[in-house]
Design a protein around this motif. Structure first.
Motif, PDB file in Angstrom:
ATOM      1  N   ASP A   1       0.844  -1.202   0.000  1.00 35.01           N
ATOM      2  CA  ASP A   1       0.000   0.000   0.000  1.00 35.01           C
ATOM      3  C   ASP A   1       0.873   1.243   0.000  1.00 35.01           C
ATOM      4  OD1 ASP A   1      -2.712  -0.448   0.064  1.00 35.01           O
ATOM      5  OD2 ASP A   1      -2.817  -0.613   2.239  1.00 35.01           O
ATOM      6  N   VAL A   2       0.427   2.274  -0.693  1.00 33.05           N
ATOM      7  CA  VAL A   2       1.023   3.599  -0.557  1.00 33.05           C
ATOM      8  C   VAL A   2      -0.100   4.525  -0.130  1.00 33.05           C
ATOM      9  CG1 VAL A   2       2.167   5.519  -1.719  1.00 33.05           C
ATOM     10  CG2 VAL A   2       2.812   3.185  -2.281  1.00 33.05           C
ATOM     11  N   SER A   3       0.101   5.240   0.966  1.00 33.94           N
ATOM     12  CA  SER A   3      -0.930   6.156   1.451  1.00 33.94           C
ATOM     13  C   SER A   3      -0.303   7.494   1.817  1.00 33.94           C
ATOM     14  CB  SER A   3      -1.635   5.555   2.675  1.00 33.94           C
ATOM     15  OG  SER A   3      -0.723   5.399   3.730  1.00 33.94           O
ATOM     16  N   ALA A   4      -1.127   8.518   1.783  1.00 34.46           N
ATOM     17  CA  ALA A   4      -0.687   9.859   2.173  1.00 34.46           C
ATOM     18  C   ALA A   4      -1.909  10.631   2.645  1.00 34.46           C
ATOM     19  CB  ALA A   4      -0.016  10.571   1.009  1.00 34.46           C
ATOM     20  N   GLY A   5      -1.940  10.948   3.925  1.00 28.64           N
ATOM     21  CA  GLY A   5      -3.015  11.762   4.471  1.00 28.64           C
ATOM     22  C   GLY A   5      -2.832  13.218   4.081  1.00 28.64           C
ATOM     23  N   PRO A   6      -3.783  14.063   4.456  1.00 31.64           N
ATOM     24  CA  PRO A   6      -3.698  15.484   4.077  1.00 31.64           C
ATOM     25  C   PRO A   6      -2.430  16.168   4.593  1.00 31.64           C
ATOM     26  CG  PRO A   6      -5.817  14.984   5.127  1.00 31.64           C
ATOM     27  CD  PRO A   6      -4.995  13.758   5.189  1.00 31.64           C
ATOM     28  N   LEU A   7      -2.050  15.853   5.820  1.00 35.61           N
ATOM     29  CA  LEU A   7      -0.857  16.484   6.383  1.00 35.61           C
ATOM     30  C   LEU A   7       0.401  15.992   5.669  1.00 35.61           C
ATOM     31  CD1 LEU A   7       0.062  18.488   8.491  1.00 35.61           C
ATOM     32  CD2 LEU A   7       0.128  16.636  10.160  1.00 35.61           C
ATOM     33  N   GLU A   8       0.470  14.692   5.400  1.00 32.01           N
ATOM     34  CA  GLU A   8       1.619  14.157   4.663  1.00 32.01           C
ATOM     35  C   GLU A   8       1.690  14.768   3.262  1.00 32.01           C
ATOM     36  OE1 GLU A   8       2.530   9.679   6.101  1.00 32.01           O
ATOM     37  OE2 GLU A   8       0.524  10.003   5.257  1.00 32.01           O
ATOM     38  N   ARG A   9       0.563  14.876   2.594  1.00 34.51           N
ATOM     39  CA  ARG A   9       0.553  15.472   1.248  1.00 34.51           C
ATOM     40  C   ARG A   9       1.018  16.922   1.287  1.00 34.51           C
ATOM     41  NH1 ARG A   9      -4.433  12.914   0.923  1.00 34.51           N
ATOM     42  NH2 ARG A   9      -5.523  14.912   0.940  1.00 34.51           N
ATOM     43  N   ALA A  10       0.638  17.649   2.337  1.00 34.43           N
ATOM     44  CA  ALA A  10       1.055  19.052   2.461  1.00 34.43           C
ATOM     45  C   ALA A  10       2.574  19.181   2.533  1.00 34.43           C
ATOM     46  CB  ALA A  10       0.409  19.691   3.690  1.00 34.43           C
ATOM     47  N   PHE A  11       3.225  18.163   3.083  1.00 35.50           N
ATOM     48  CA  PHE A  11       4.691  18.180   3.190  1.00 35.50           C
ATOM     49  C   PHE A  11       5.357  17.327   2.109  1.00 35.50           C
ATOM     50  CE2 PHE A  11       3.520  19.750   7.331  1.00 35.50           C
ATOM     51  CZ  PHE A  11       4.528  20.663   7.619  1.00 35.50           C
ATOM     52  N   GLY A  12       4.575  16.838   1.144  1.00 30.88           N
ATOM     53  CA  GLY A  12       5.120  16.065   0.036  1.00 30.88           C
ATOM     54  C   GLY A  12       5.655  14.705   0.457  1.00 30.88           C
ATOM     55  N   LEU A  13       4.906  13.998   1.312  1.00 37.77           N
ATOM     56  CA  LEU A  13       5.351  12.695   1.820  1.00 37.77           C
ATOM     57  C   LEU A  13       4.283  11.624   1.600  1.00 37.77           C
ATOM     58  CD1 LEU A  13       6.904  13.788   5.227  1.00 37.77           C
ATOM     59  CD2 LEU A  13       8.097  13.340   3.083  1.00 37.77           C
ATOM     60  N   ALA A  14       4.715  10.377   1.677  1.00 31.22           N
ATOM     61  CA  ALA A  14       3.814   9.233   1.586  1.00 31.22           C
ATOM     62  C   ALA A  14       4.364   8.119   2.466  1.00 31.22           C
ATOM     63  CB  ALA A  14       3.692   8.759   0.140  1.00 31.22           C
ATOM     64  N   THR A  15       3.518   7.116   2.755  1.00 33.75           N
ATOM     65  CA  THR A  15       3.896   5.960   3.564  1.00 33.75           C
ATOM     66  C   THR A  15       3.700   4.694   2.744  1.00 33.75           C
ATOM     67  OG1 THR A  15       3.296   7.054   5.626  1.00 33.75           O
ATOM     68  CG2 THR A  15       3.366   4.640   5.662  1.00 33.75           C
ATOM     69  N   VAL A  16       4.702   3.829   2.755  1.00 33.42           N
ATOM     70  CA  VAL A  16       4.605   2.523   2.093  1.00 33.42           C
ATOM     71  C   VAL A  16       4.332   1.501   3.185  1.00 33.42           C
ATOM     72  CG1 VAL A  16       5.848   0.752   0.804  1.00 33.42           C
ATOM     73  CG2 VAL A  16       6.130   3.156   0.206  1.00 33.42           C
ATOM     74  N   GLN A  17       3.262   0.731   3.005  1.00 32.13           N
ATOM     75  CA  GLN A  17       2.853  -0.294   3.976  1.00 32.13           C
ATOM     76  C   GLN A  17       2.922  -1.648   3.289  1.00 32.13           C
ATOM     77  OE1 GLN A  17       1.396   0.213   7.310  1.00 32.13           O
ATOM     78  NE2 GLN A  17       1.581  -1.991   7.484  1.00 32.13           N
ATOM     79  N   LEU A  18       3.684  -2.581   3.878  1.00 32.54           N
ATOM     80  CA  LEU A  18       3.789  -3.940   3.349  1.00 32.54           C
ATOM     81  C   LEU A  18       2.864  -4.846   4.129  1.00 32.54           C
ATOM     82  CD1 LEU A  18       7.418  -3.353   3.735  1.00 32.54           C
ATOM     83  CD2 LEU A  18       6.703  -4.303   1.574  1.00 32.54           C
ATOM     84  N   HIS A  19       2.150  -5.697   3.440  1.00 31.22           N
ATOM     85  CA  HIS A  19       1.236  -6.631   4.094  1.00 31.22           C
ATOM     86  C   HIS A  19       1.665  -8.055   3.773  1.00 31.22           C
ATOM     87  CE1 HIS A  19      -1.631  -3.455   5.143  1.00 31.22           C
ATOM     88  NE2 HIS A  19      -1.301  -2.932   3.985  1.00 31.22           N
TER      89      HIS A  19
END
Length: 172
Positions: A118-136
């Motif tokens: 998964d790649v996700s980015a909440g509003p705050l992360e998007r504001a700072f140009g970031l994302a999170t990679v989640q492995l399942h």
């Protein structure tokens, strides 16, 4: 002379992060994301303490305000150090993810065991140009996440992990 047991090599149980691995750090912008989250939570708490102080004038609310300030300073310091502790490393057969200060955690996720990424980015992360990679993986306890990645790096890592996971899973 160079003793891997003593130098934090693979045999050192007190050093969970192998020094021979080329660790990739997360973006330092993650510090700001976490500080904004902290500020929002402590802002609400501070507002509650100030309202209580204004309504009652009791000295305990002034002490509470001091306590909130101490918590803010302590958590701010911990956040900076914790972001510096995050890292990941891609190896031939697995992905390593490290984090933690007091309790250091090293997650090793074999590519063949990954079910999806998964790649996700909440509003705050998007504001700072970031994302999170989640492995399942099949075992929920072995899931790993890498926060604080620039979107291009998150997409690259997602695509690479997906391709490697498919290649490794074919032999199962």
């Amino acid at each position: 002379m160079n003793d891997p047991e003593r130098d934090g090599g693979p045999g050192d149980p007190l050093e969970p992060w192998p020094r021979t691995v080329p660790w990739q750090p997360v973006s330092r912008s993650l510090i700001w994301v976490e500080l904004v989250r902290l500020g929002a939570g402590l802002g609400v708490l501070t507002l509650g303490v100030l309202i209580g102080w204004a309504l009652t004038g009791h000295w305990a609310f002034a002490a509470g305000l001091g306590l909130v300030l101490l918590i803010a300073i302590w958590r701010g310091t911990v956040i900076v150090r914790a972001v510096h502790a995050w890292g990941y490393a891609e190896r031939d057969n697995d992905l390593l993810v490290r984090h933690g200060l007091l309790v250091r955690r090293l997650s090793i996720v074999p590519y063949a065991r990954m079910q999806f990424v998964d790649v996700s980015a909440g509003p705050l992360e998007r504001a700072f140009g970031l994302a999170t990679v989640q492995l399942h993986t099949a075992a929920a306890a072995s899931d790993a996440r890498v926060p604080g990645l620039p979107p291009a790096e998150a997409a690259r890592l997602r695509d690479r992990l997906t391709a490697l996971g498919e290649d490794r899973a074919e032999g199962l």
